[in-house]
Design a protein around this motif. Structure first.
Motif, PDB file in Angstrom:
ATOM      1  N   VAL A  19       0.617  -1.542   0.014  1.00 51.62           N
ATOM      2  CA  VAL A  19       0.291  -0.201   0.166  1.00 51.62           C
ATOM      3  C   VAL A  19       0.739   1.591   0.130  1.00 51.62           C
ATOM      4  O   VAL A  19       0.243   2.098  -0.673  1.00 51.62           O
ATOM      5  CB  VAL A  19      -0.931  -0.022   1.552  1.00 51.62           C
ATOM      6  CG1 VAL A  19      -1.696   1.211   1.048  1.00 51.62           C
ATOM      7  CG2 VAL A  19      -2.115  -1.359   1.380  1.00 51.62           C
ATOM      8  N   VAL A  95      -4.987  -1.160  -2.177  1.00 46.36           N
ATOM      9  CA  VAL A  95      -3.418  -0.377  -2.832  1.00 46.36           C
ATOM     10  C   VAL A  95      -3.926   0.838  -3.629  1.00 46.36           C
ATOM     11  O   VAL A  95      -5.151   0.080  -4.368  1.00 46.36           O
ATOM     12  CB  VAL A  95      -2.548  -1.433  -4.148  1.00 46.36           C
ATOM     13  CG1 VAL A  95      -1.622  -0.790  -4.194  1.00 46.36           C
ATOM     14  CG2 VAL A  95      -1.595  -2.160  -2.995  1.00 46.36           C
ATOM     15  N   ILE A 134       3.164  -2.772  -8.709  1.00 48.79           N
ATOM     16  CA  ILE A 134       2.257  -1.437  -8.290  1.00 48.79           C
ATOM     17  C   ILE A 134       3.194  -0.387  -8.831  1.00 48.79           C
ATOM     18  O   ILE A 134       2.205   1.228  -9.557  1.00 48.79           O
ATOM     19  CB  ILE A 134       2.647  -1.307  -6.465  1.00 48.79           C
ATOM     20  CG1 ILE A 134       2.094  -2.394  -5.901  1.00 48.79           C
ATOM     21  CG2 ILE A 134       1.829   0.228  -5.881  1.00 48.79           C
ATOM     22  CD1 ILE A 134       2.168  -2.824  -4.683  1.00 48.79           C
TER      23      ILE A 134
END
Length: 270
Positions: A19, A95, A134
């Motif tokens: 995250v 996320v 990510i």
């Protein structure tokens, strides 16, 4: 700074790190991160300290000793610790897409709070997502997810809707614009006026109850579930309790019947 992102966590270091990498990739960077830690072990503190040196966004770690599910209490402490006048609330298993903070900033308006949602991922994909996935935003690409076994469904529109299409879906969705703990935002002054979260409540509707009090205060809500996107990493929910749900439902019914705007069991200034 222009906003504070308050995210809750409890003994989930791997998910929390993913995250935080998501927030390191935001297009809008004038914000801080306030981690509301509901009593995690020292492993979490150590990793947060390491990540502070790697992530340019300021990170504040607010912690209290483990005493069971006390998320409302640690969130209230995080509200007091936040240094900006606009607060974005989410969880340490969500996320954010790179435009997440920018979207909340874009849609914020006095007299309103914002209501978002999340896109839930299965456990195998949650575990497979890497830091690079990510930073490169792969985990928000539906084709990338499908290549890893994800079964597309109507909720996949959260990932694919853009621009006018996302705004149209926000307007057409039958889902009410409630305060959702994984994706919501509002003005700090409004949260303080409502006395924050009801600390008597445990898991089950504790976020919605805050939103109901804000609306009793005269605030309206905006739906941004197709615009402010985060993917939810899977996990067990050992803290779910039927007894807590019944208690919380009774508190929410009382709030509604009496049109409460302020909880007596909320933020306590030190």
């Amino acid at each position: 700074m222009n906003a504070s992102v308050i995210l809750s966590t409890y003994n989930a270091v791997e998910w929390l790190e993913k995250v935080l990498w998501g927030y390191s990739a935001q297009t809008y960077t004038d914000f801080e991160i306030v981690i509301a830690d509901d009593g995690s072990r020292d492993e979490t503190r150590q990793r947060i300290e390491e990540l502070k040196a790697l992530i340019a966004i300021p990170i504040v770690h607010v912690w209290h000793p483990d005493d069971g599910f006390q998320k409302t209490k640690i969130l209230n402490k995080a509200i007091l610790a936040a240094r900006s006048d606009y607060l974005i609330f989410t969880d340490g298993d969500c996320v954010p897409r790179k435009d997440f903070v920018a979207t909340h900033i874009q849609y914020r308006e006095p007299g309103y709070f914002l209501s978002g949602g999340y896109f839930k991922l299965p456990m195998d994909i949650s575990q497979a997502i890497t830091k690079e996935d990510i930073l490169q935003q792969n985990c928000f690409d539906l084709e990338w997810l499908k290549a890893r076994g994800f079964k597309s469904n109507i909720k996949s529109l959260k990932l694919t809707a853009k621009g006018f299409g996302a705004k149209l879906l926000n307007a057409l969705t039958p889902t009410k614009a409630t305060w959702n703990g994984a994706n919501a935002s509002g003005w700090k002054a409004d949260l303080l006026a409502s006395n924050g979260f009801n600390e008597e409540m445990q898991y089950g509707g504790e976020d919605r109850e805050l939103g109901e009090r804000l609306m009793n205060m005269g605030l309206s809500s905006k739906q941004i579930r197709y615009s402010a996107i985060c993917v939810h990493l899977d996990h067990a929910r050992g803290y779910v309790s039927e007894e807590a749900w019944r208690k919380n439902d009774a508190i929410r019914a009382y709030t509604k019947a009496n049109k409460l705007t302020k909880t007596p069991d909320g933020i306590k200034s030190v």
